[in-house]
Write an enzyme that holds these catalytic residues in place. Structure first.
Site, mmCIF file in Angstrom:
data_model
loop_
_atom_site.group_PDB
_atom_site.id
_atom_site.type_symbol
_atom_site.label_atom_id
_atom_site.label_comp_id
_atom_site.label_asym_id
_atom_site.label_seq_id
_atom_site.Cartn_x
_atom_site.Cartn_y
_atom_site.Cartn_z
ATOM 1 C CB ALA A 94 66.235 72.528 -37.461
ATOM 2 N N GLY A 137 67.073 68.135 -40.352
ATOM 3 C CA GLY A 137 67.991 68.891 -40.878
ATOM 4 C C GLY A 137 69.477 68.216 -40.672
ATOM 5 C CD GLU A 140 66.799 68.482 -44.752
ATOM 6 O OE1 GLU A 140 66.649 69.397 -43.626
ATOM 7 O OE2 GLU A 140 65.841 69.005 -45.837
ATOM 8 C CD GLU A 160 62.643 67.108 -41.404
ATOM 9 O OE1 GLU A 160 62.114 65.990 -41.653
ATOM 10 O OE2 GLU A 160 63.570 67.656 -41.952
HETATM 11 C C1 HXC Z 1 66.248 70.651 -30.002
HETATM 12 C C2 HXC Z 1 66.497 68.652 -29.242
HETATM 13 C C3 HXC Z 1 66.351 68.092 -30.479
HETATM 14 C C4 HXC Z 1 66.067 68.986 -31.281
HETATM 15 C C5 HXC Z 1 66.810 66.364 -29.225
HETATM 16 N N1 HXC Z 1 66.824 67.527 -28.466
HETATM 17 N N2 HXC Z 1 66.448 66.783 -30.470
HETATM 18 N N3 HXC Z 1 66.522 69.896 -28.946
HETATM 19 N N4 HXC Z 1 66.105 70.252 -31.101
HETATM 20 N N5 HXC Z 1 65.856 68.667 -32.913
HETATM 21 C C6 HXC Z 1 67.195 67.684 -26.960
HETATM 22 C C7 HXC Z 1 65.977 67.224 -26.109
HETATM 23 O O1 HXC Z 1 65.326 68.519 -25.939
HETATM 24 C C8 HXC Z 1 66.728 66.866 -24.893
HETATM 25 O O2 HXC Z 1 67.247 68.001 -24.377
HETATM 26 C C9 HXC Z 1 67.815 66.173 -25.491
HETATM 27 O O3 HXC Z 1 68.090 66.681 -26.798
HETATM 28 C C10 HXC Z 1 68.086 64.740 -25.317
HETATM 29 O O4 HXC Z 1 66.815 64.213 -26.264
HETATM 30 P P1 HXC Z 1 65.821 63.115 -25.630
HETATM 31 O O5 HXC Z 1 64.642 63.431 -26.513
HETATM 32 O O6 HXC Z 1 65.639 63.307 -24.297
HETATM 33 O O7 HXC Z 1 66.749 61.952 -26.216
HETATM 34 P P2 HXC Z 1 65.735 60.498 -26.603
HETATM 35 O O8 HXC Z 1 64.866 60.146 -25.746
HETATM 36 O O9 HXC Z 1 67.143 59.650 -26.603
HETATM 37 O O10 HXC Z 1 65.296 60.690 -28.121
HETATM 38 C C11 HXC Z 1 66.282 61.083 -29.085
HETATM 39 C C12 HXC Z 1 65.328 61.614 -30.372
HETATM 40 C C13 HXC Z 1 64.403 62.735 -29.629
HETATM 41 C C14 HXC Z 1 64.477 60.337 -31.062
HETATM 42 C C15 HXC Z 1 66.459 62.139 -31.310
HETATM 43 O O11 HXC Z 1 65.284 63.440 -28.995
HETATM 44 C C16 HXC Z 1 63.812 63.379 -31.083
HETATM 45 O O12 HXC Z 1 62.910 62.962 -31.565
HETATM 46 N N6 HXC Z 1 64.235 64.566 -31.340
HETATM 47 C C17 HXC Z 1 63.523 65.471 -32.394
HETATM 48 C C18 HXC Z 1 64.041 64.826 -33.907
HETATM 49 C C19 HXC Z 1 63.401 65.769 -34.680
HETATM 50 O O13 HXC Z 1 61.972 65.877 -34.761
HETATM 51 N N7 HXC Z 1 64.092 66.436 -35.639
HETATM 52 C C20 HXC Z 1 63.631 67.289 -36.817
HETATM 53 C C21 HXC Z 1 63.668 68.753 -36.284
HETATM 54 S S1 HXC Z 1 62.808 69.617 -37.657
HETATM 55 P P3 HXC Z 1 66.835 68.319 -22.479
HETATM 56 O O14 HXC Z 1 67.059 69.634 -22.263
HETATM 57 O O15 HXC Z 1 65.122 68.074 -22.559
HETATM 58 O O16 HXC Z 1 67.564 67.113 -21.841
HETATM 59 C C22 HXC Z 1 64.180 69.870 -38.884
HETATM 60 C C23 HXC Z 1 63.778 70.794 -39.925
HETATM 61 C C24 HXC Z 1 64.814 71.044 -40.674
HETATM 62 O O17 HXC Z 1 65.128 69.365 -38.666
HETATM 63 C C25 HXC Z 1 64.822 72.081 -41.584
HETATM 64 C C26 HXC Z 1 66.152 72.801 -42.160
HETATM 65 C C27 HXC Z 1 66.963 73.642 -41.192
#
Ligand code: HXC
Length: 241
Positions: A94, A137, A140, A160
Site C-alpha cells: 500500500a 498489499g 496480498e 507491515e
Molecule cells: C510508497 C514507496 C513504497 C510504498 C517504495 N516506495 N515503497 N512509496 N509506498 N509502499 C517509494 C520510495 O519512497 C521511493 O520513492 C521509491 O519507491 C523507491 O524506493 P526505495 O526505498 O528508494 O528503493 P529500495 O532502496 O530499492 O528499497 C525497496 C524496498 C523499500 C525494500 C521495497 O522501498 C521498502 O521497504 N518499501 C516499503 C515496503 C513496505 O513496507 N510495504 C508495506 C506497506 S504497508 P522516492 O520518491 O523516495 O524515490 C501495506 C499494508 C497493506 O502494504 C494493507 C492493505 C491495503
C-alpha cells in the site's frame, strides 16, 4: 531503503470519503497508473505502472486496477488475465505516504476495501507474474491471483509489522493457507522476505521463471486456459478458491 521524503504521489488525489460507484459507470480506455493490453488468443495483460514508487498501491492505482479488471471480466474476448508489475517490483505494498494520515475507519469509508473484495468476484482466471518486490498489499494482491509465477529475483513479504500495522487484505490467512502457519507467521511477525525459490518450494508460486521470460510464460499459461470452456474454467476457479 524507503526515504523519508514523500513517496511519489498518485496521479490523481482522492477525497477521504467517497460513495461507491455504480458498476455501470466503469469507464473504458486508458489509465494513469496501469497499462492494459489485449493480446491475441484471449489473454489480457495488465501491468501496474507506477515504477518510480515501486508500484505502491495508492488509491488511484487501485481504482484503475479495479475498473480494468471488472471490464475485462465482462469482455467475452478475454478468457484469462495476466497481472504483472515492473522488473524491480510487482508492488511494494500500500502507498505508505497515502496511508500514513489515515485511521482504519477512514479507509473503511472509502471504496478501497470494496475494490479489493471485488477482485475476488472475477470469473476470469488471473495469472500473477511477480518480478521483484511483492510486499505488504503487493504480496496480498499477488496471493489473490489464481496462479502465480515468479521471476528468479522475486521477493515476497508482509513487512507491515515494521510500520506498526498488520497485513490488512487477507495476507495473514492467504499466506498461512499457502505455505503453512509456522513460516507464514515467521514472515508476518518478523517482516522478513522470502525469495522465489523458497516461494516455489513451499507452494506459494507454481514455478520460477527467468526474469525476462516471466510475462511471456504467464501469457502462454493464459492462452492455454483461454482455449478451454469458459464456464468450466470459471466454475473450477470458484471451487478451487
Ligand atoms: C510508497 C514507496 C513504497 C510504498 C517504495 N516506495 N515503497 N512509496 N509506498 N509502499 C517509494 C520510495 O519512497 C521511493 O520513492 C521509491 O519507491 C523507491 O524506493 P526505495 O526505498 O528508494 O528503493 P529500495 O532502496 O530499492 O528499497 C525497496 C524496498 C523499500 C525494500 C521495497 O522501498 C521498502 O521497504 N518499501 C516499503 C515496503 C513496505 O513496507 N510495504 C508495506 C506497506 S504497508 P522516492 O520518491 O523516495 O524515490 C501495506 C499494508 C497493506 O502494504 C494493507 C492493505 C491495503
Amino acid at each position: 531503503m524507503l526515504s523519508n521524503t514523500l513517496a511519489k504521489s498518485c496521479m490523481r488525489s482522492r477525497p477521504l470519503f467517497m460513495a461507491s460507484r455504480p458498476m455501470a459507470a466503469f469507464s473504458t480506455g486508458t489509465y494513469d497508473n496501469i497499462l492494459v493490453d489485449k493480446k491475441e488468443g484471449g489473454v489480457a495483460l495488465v501491468t501496474l505502472n507506477r515504477p518510480k514508487a515501486l508500484n505502491a498501491l495508492c488509491y488511484a492505482l487501485f481504482e484503475d486496477l479495479n475498473d480494468a479488471m471488472m471490464q475485462l471480466d465482462k469482455d467475452p474476448e478475454v478468457r484469462a488475465i495476466v497481472l504483472t508489475g515492473s522488473e524491480k517490483a510487482f508492488a511494494a505494498g500500500a502507498d505508505i505516504k497515502e496511508m500514513e494520515p489515515r485511521m482504519y475507519p477512514d479507509t473503511y469509508m472509502t471504496d478501497m476495501l470494496t475494490w479489493w473484495d471485488q477482485l475476488n468476484t472475477l470469473k476470469t482466471p488471473v495469472i500473477g507474474a511477480v518480478n521483484g518486490y511483492a510486499l505488504g498489499g503487493g504480496s496480498e494482491l499477488a496471493m489473490m491471483c489464481d496462479i502465480l509465477l515468479a521471476g528468479e529475483d522475486a521477493k515476497f513479504g508482509q513487512p507491515e509489522v515494521n510500520l506498526g500495522v498488520i497485513p490488512g487484505m487477507g495476507g495473514t490467512q492467504r499466506m498461512v493457507r499457502a505455505i503453512g502457519k509456522s513460516r507464514a507467521m515467521e514472515l508476518c511477525l518478523t517482516g522478513d522476505m522470502m525469495g522465489a525459490e523458497e516461494a516455489a518450494s513451499r507452494g506459494l508460486v507454481s514455478r520460477v521463471v527467468p526474469v525476462d521470460q516471466l510475462v511471456d510464460e504467464a501469457i502462454k499459461v493464459g492462452a492455454k486456459i483461454a482455449k478451454k470452456s469458459a464456464p468450466s474454467i470459471a466454475m473450477a476457479k470458484e471451487c478451487c478458491n
